[in-house]
Design a protein around this motif. Sequence first.
Motif, mmCIF file in Angstrom:
data_model
loop_
_atom_site.group_PDB
_atom_site.id
_atom_site.type_symbol
_atom_site.label_atom_id
_atom_site.label_comp_id
_atom_site.label_asym_id
_atom_site.label_seq_id
_atom_site.Cartn_x
_atom_site.Cartn_y
_atom_site.Cartn_z
ATOM 1 N N TRP A 44 -16.487 16.559 29.467
ATOM 2 C CA TRP A 44 -17.334 17.706 29.147
ATOM 3 C C TRP A 44 -16.516 18.860 28.571
ATOM 4 O O TRP A 44 -17.077 19.895 28.181
ATOM 5 N N CYS A 45 -15.207 18.698 28.521
ATOM 6 C CA CYS A 45 -14.280 19.778 28.175
ATOM 7 C C CYS A 45 -13.793 19.599 26.733
ATOM 8 O O CYS A 45 -13.053 18.655 26.444
ATOM 9 N N PRO A 46 -14.200 20.466 25.797
ATOM 10 C CA PRO A 46 -13.808 20.314 24.394
ATOM 11 C C PRO A 46 -12.296 20.237 24.158
ATOM 12 O O PRO A 46 -11.843 19.363 23.406
ATOM 13 N N PRO A 47 -11.474 21.121 24.768
ATOM 14 C CA PRO A 47 -10.024 20.986 24.549
ATOM 15 C C PRO A 47 -9.459 19.667 25.082
ATOM 16 O O PRO A 47 -8.490 19.132 24.525
ATOM 17 N N CYS A 48 -10.064 19.149 26.154
ATOM 18 C CA CYS A 48 -9.618 17.856 26.696
ATOM 19 C C CYS A 48 -9.859 16.747 25.679
ATOM 20 O O CYS A 48 -8.985 15.900 25.434
#
Length: 203
Positions: free
Chosen positions: A96-100
């Motif tokens: 759910w984490c864009p940078p991830c």
Amino acid sequence: MSTRVARTRRVVPALALACVTALGLAACSSDGNSISKQANQGSDKNYLAGDGTLAQLAPGDRGKPVTLSGKLLDGTPWSTKDHPGTVIVVNVWGSWCPPCKAETPDLQKAWEKLQPEGVLMVGVDRQEGPQTAAAYLKTAGVTYPSLQDDGGAALVALQGKASATPSTLVLDQQHRIAARVSGPTTTSTLVGLVDDVLHQAKG
């Protein structure tokens, strides 16, 4: 007791200056192309990621060993205790984490480079079910394992040094925290950090 930053044996991209505070692994970088800048370029304005700081600790300044354990996404038990004397890269992430998601290809490439050196890599999934996480990793072509979300126990085991998502820690052969990136990282940066740890053990 004051701490000091280990001098790298090569120029690590994104690292112009690292500083470590008495509270633990906190760092700063003045490099205009730093991980900090990359993290701040995220398009999701409602997402709060790490500030991209990178820090290293000299062998004599590292704390107590990390004991990280849990179940992998497929339910298999996993623990750092089963891998004594091994350098381990730990990445805290979530689909759910864009940078991830942005750093995932770099992490996979780093894993492919580091695996022949006997280095392990493990993800720590957060705030989602194992089926969701496993589906994303399969789609992204990730081949290193990840631990299931455990309600925050893994973050406690990581001694509070992975509060941001994503965060990447490098554990030395004694499983002490040797380096941390708070925010997304790159293949060259991560491989450089791990190489430093490996060379310190040989030197």
